[in-house]
Motif scaffolding. Structure first.
Motif, PDB file in Angstrom:
ATOM      1  N   ALA A 165     -25.546 -39.631 -41.708  1.00 52.98           N
ATOM      2  CA  ALA A 165     -24.728 -39.910 -40.517  1.00 52.98           C
ATOM      3  C   ALA A 165     -23.884 -41.175 -40.686  1.00 52.98           C
ATOM      4  N   ASP A 166     -24.427 -42.173 -41.385  1.00 48.46           N
ATOM      5  CA  ASP A 166     -23.682 -43.430 -41.546  1.00 48.46           C
ATOM      6  C   ASP A 166     -22.455 -43.276 -42.439  1.00 48.46           C
ATOM      7  N   HIS A 167     -22.453 -42.241 -43.282  1.00 45.41           N
ATOM      8  CA  HIS A 167     -21.469 -42.180 -44.367  1.00 45.41           C
ATOM      9  C   HIS A 167     -20.422 -41.087 -44.196  1.00 45.41           C
ATOM     10  N   SER A 168     -20.598 -40.262 -43.192  1.00 41.26           N
ATOM     11  CA  SER A 168     -19.649 -39.168 -42.985  1.00 41.26           C
ATOM     12  C   SER A 168     -19.430 -38.983 -41.496  1.00 41.26           C
ATOM     13  N   GLU A 169     -18.209 -39.233 -41.055  1.00 40.73           N
ATOM     14  CA  GLU A 169     -17.925 -39.067 -39.623  1.00 40.73           C
ATOM     15  C   GLU A 169     -18.061 -37.596 -39.233  1.00 40.73           C
ATOM     16  N   THR A 170     -17.677 -36.712 -40.139  1.00 39.28           N
ATOM     17  CA  THR A 170     -17.766 -35.269 -39.888  1.00 39.28           C
ATOM     18  C   THR A 170     -19.217 -34.859 -39.648  1.00 39.28           C
ATOM     19  N   ILE A 171     -20.102 -35.274 -40.529  1.00 39.25           N
ATOM     20  CA  ILE A 171     -21.514 -34.896 -40.394  1.00 39.25           C
ATOM     21  C   ILE A 171     -22.134 -35.626 -39.199  1.00 39.25           C
ATOM     22  N   ARG A 172     -21.756 -36.893 -39.008  1.00 36.43           N
ATOM     23  CA  ARG A 172     -22.283 -37.639 -37.855  1.00 36.43           C
ATOM     24  C   ARG A 172     -21.941 -36.911 -36.552  1.00 36.43           C
ATOM     25  N   THR A 173     -20.699 -36.445 -36.448  1.00 40.54           N
ATOM     26  CA  THR A 173     -20.298 -35.702 -35.248  1.00 40.54           C
ATOM     27  C   THR A 173     -21.134 -34.436 -35.090  1.00 40.54           C
ATOM     28  N   GLY A 174     -21.356 -33.726 -36.192  1.00 35.95           N
ATOM     29  CA  GLY A 174     -22.181 -32.519 -36.150  1.00 35.95           C
ATOM     30  C   GLY A 174     -23.599 -32.813 -35.674  1.00 35.95           C
ATOM     31  N   VAL A 175     -24.173 -33.885 -36.165  1.00 35.35           N
ATOM     32  CA  VAL A 175     -25.541 -34.268 -35.756  1.00 35.35           C
ATOM     33  C   VAL A 175     -25.560 -34.627 -34.276  1.00 35.35           C
ATOM     34  N   ARG A 176     -24.577 -35.427 -33.848  1.00 32.96           N
ATOM     35  CA  ARG A 176     -24.534 -35.857 -32.453  1.00 32.96           C
ATOM     36  C   ARG A 176     -24.406 -34.657 -31.518  1.00 32.96           C
ATOM     37  N   GLU A 177     -23.515 -33.725 -31.876  1.00 32.64           N
ATOM     38  CA  GLU A 177     -23.317 -32.554 -31.012  1.00 32.64           C
ATOM     39  C   GLU A 177     -24.551 -31.652 -31.017  1.00 32.64           C
ATOM     40  N   SER A 178     -25.189 -31.503 -32.168  1.00 34.86           N
ATOM     41  CA  SER A 178     -26.399 -30.675 -32.242  1.00 34.86           C
ATOM     42  C   SER A 178     -27.500 -31.255 -31.367  1.00 34.86           C
ATOM     43  N   LEU A 179     -27.702 -32.570 -31.477  1.00 35.61           N
ATOM     44  CA  LEU A 179     -28.745 -33.218 -30.656  1.00 35.61           C
ATOM     45  C   LEU A 179     -28.387 -33.130 -29.175  1.00 35.61           C
ATOM     46  N   GLY A 180     -27.105 -33.303 -28.861  1.00 29.17           N
ATOM     47  CA  GLY A 180     -26.668 -33.263 -27.460  1.00 29.17           C
ATOM     48  C   GLY A 180     -26.892 -31.895 -26.831  1.00 29.17           C
ATOM     49  N   HIS A 181     -26.542 -30.839 -27.565  1.00 31.60           N
ATOM     50  CA  HIS A 181     -26.724 -29.480 -27.045  1.00 31.60           C
ATOM     51  C   HIS A 181     -28.212 -29.187 -26.863  1.00 31.60           C
ATOM     52  N   TRP A 182     -29.015 -29.568 -27.851  1.00 29.94           N
ATOM     53  CA  TRP A 182     -30.453 -29.342 -27.814  1.00 29.94           C
ATOM     54  C   TRP A 182     -31.073 -30.068 -26.612  1.00 29.94           C
ATOM     55  N   ALA A 183     -30.687 -31.329 -26.436  1.00 33.40           N
ATOM     56  CA  ALA A 183     -31.242 -32.101 -25.313  1.00 33.40           C
ATOM     57  C   ALA A 183     -30.847 -31.481 -23.973  1.00 33.40           C
ATOM     58  N   SER A 184     -29.638 -30.931 -23.901  1.00 32.89           N
ATOM     59  CA  SER A 184     -29.213 -30.343 -22.620  1.00 32.89           C
ATOM     60  C   SER A 184     -30.035 -29.091 -22.304  1.00 32.89           C
ATOM     61  N   MET A 185     -30.433 -28.340 -23.333  1.00 27.82           N
ATOM     62  CA  MET A 185     -31.280 -27.165 -23.115  1.00 27.82           C
ATOM     63  C   MET A 185     -32.694 -27.596 -22.679  1.00 27.82           C
ATOM     64  N   ILE A 186     -33.201 -28.660 -23.277  1.00 29.58           N
ATOM     65  CA  ILE A 186     -34.519 -29.183 -22.870  1.00 29.58           C
ATOM     66  C   ILE A 186     -34.439 -29.689 -21.430  1.00 29.58           C
ATOM     67  N   SER A 187     -33.342 -30.371 -21.116  1.00 32.11           N
ATOM     68  CA  SER A 187     -33.155 -30.900 -19.768  1.00 32.11           C
ATOM     69  C   SER A 187     -33.159 -29.782 -18.725  1.00 32.11           C
ATOM     70  N   GLY A 188     -32.514 -28.675 -19.061  1.00 31.48           N
ATOM     71  CA  GLY A 188     -32.484 -27.531 -18.139  1.00 31.48           C
ATOM     72  C   GLY A 188     -33.889 -27.035 -17.823  1.00 31.48           C
ATOM     73  N   ALA A 189     -34.730 -26.941 -18.851  1.00 30.12           N
ATOM     74  CA  ALA A 189     -36.116 -26.511 -18.633  1.00 30.12           C
ATOM     75  C   ALA A 189     -36.879 -27.536 -17.799  1.00 30.12           C
ATOM     76  N   LEU A 190     -36.596 -28.818 -18.042  1.00 33.82           N
ATOM     77  CA  LEU A 190     -37.286 -29.879 -17.274  1.00 33.82           C
ATOM     78  C   LEU A 190     -36.914 -29.818 -15.794  1.00 33.82           C
ATOM     79  N   VAL A 191     -35.634 -29.589 -15.499  1.00 34.51           N
ATOM     80  CA  VAL A 191     -35.197 -29.487 -14.098  1.00 34.51           C
ATOM     81  C   VAL A 191     -35.945 -28.350 -13.396  1.00 34.51           C
ATOM     82  N   GLU A 192     -36.015 -27.199 -14.076  1.00 33.81           N
ATOM     83  CA  GLU A 192     -36.726 -26.060 -13.487  1.00 33.81           C
ATOM     84  C   GLU A 192     -38.212 -26.373 -13.299  1.00 33.81           C
TER      85      GLU A 192
END
Lengths: 198, 198
Positions: free
Chosen positions: B110-137
């Motif tokens: 992540a420190d060395h590639s903005e492209t990969i860093r963005t991919g990691v950030r978006e993957s974690l963000g999407h995953w967390a939003s799905m977990i959040s949805g289950a938590l709300v329910e």
């Protein structure tokens, strides 16, 4: 004496190179160049890059200020928070890069080197035991939930911290640190109060 | 059609190679060899190893079964637990190796590639939003503490999971998974009860 000094310079350079580039991306030549020593001298001091990595891990571990977790002149929960604040500030100062060398080796090389895997396991184990000691004291002081298993909670907190660093690096922001402090200190460790009841 | 198939084979091989060896240790030749395609054909399909890594990250993300977190025929807290059990079992079956490709890229590149860093950030963000949805329910169902911020807690849980994988790999044991389930589900998420009072 000169040899000892060259060995020390190689270890310091290895910590910095492994930390900033990663294990595989940091070659022996990168390390000896950074240390200002001839590449040929490397194997006078270390059997392999792998064996240097274990020494680098120990030196990095010694820079984690784990002894502060046992500093009895500061309230135990305050000590624990200050510990993670020190680690957070270090990462903020590094532009959210580098993360934790122990966690990085765990993610990148633990599967491929038994020597490094053992080093990572022992580093995490020692660190968790220091966190656990502070948690036990905080429970005695009534500032951490009394029904938590301190050893289990310490390992969980440390793992949460390692993952938090990954998130902070990927977003280049301190938001993940806020999530960590709010959830760990504000919720997980906090003793129940009437006010917090749902 | 043949080209499409070759591209798909390269992506599948890249996921497996990056996951088992790491980003830097998996060379383009390792990937094309594993895919059974000539190395020379690689650049007909991908600009660089880095751009392949982002596609591999998406394919890996699609294998995390995030849609199960929204499966409304199962109680939300049960869904959430089953999600992490699926991830745990996958790692146990892999002999505690490999970890999570998203976290691995976060720690190694992540420190060395903005492209990969963005991919990691978006993957974690999407995953967390799905977990959040289950938590709300689950909060609506009364099975998760009502006073938790679901988004913050979801991100914290996901980060704790990523660190848990590092600990499990370094010890080659499931102890870190027990710490995660006991602390996250047994303590952090659990609604207060009279019994749990200190």
């Amino acid at each position: 004496m000169a040899r000892q000094s060259m060995r020390e310079e190689i270890v310091d350079a290895a910590v910095a190179q492994f930390h900033s580039k990663g294990y595989n991306a940091a070659g022996v030549k990168d390390i000896t160049d950074a240390a200002g020593t001839p590449k040929g001298s490397f194997y006078n001091h270390f059997e392999s890059k792998e064996s240097l990595a274990v020494v680098a891990l120990e030196r990095y571990g010694a820079s984690r200020r784990l002894q502060d977790l046992a500093a009895s002149d500061i309230a135990p929960l305050v000590r624990l928070r200050k510990h993670f604040e020190f680690l957070r500030d270090e990462t903020v100062d590094a532009g959210f890069a580098r993360g934790c060398l122990i966690g990085n080796f765990g993610a990148e090389v633990a599967d491929h080197s038994e020597t490094i895997r053992t080093g990572v396991r022992e580093s995490l184990g020692h660190w968790a035991s220091m966190i656990s000691g502070a948690l036990v004291e905080a429970q005695q002081a009534g500032t951490v939930r009394a029904d938590l298993d301190p050893e289990k909670t310490a390992r969980f907190l440390l793992n949460a911290w390692e993952g938090t660093l990954i998130a902070a690096r990927s977003s280049r922001s301190g938001d993940a640190f806020d999530d960590f402090f709010d959830t760990a200190f504000g919720t997980l460790l906090a003793p129940h109060s009437e006010q917090a009841q749902p």
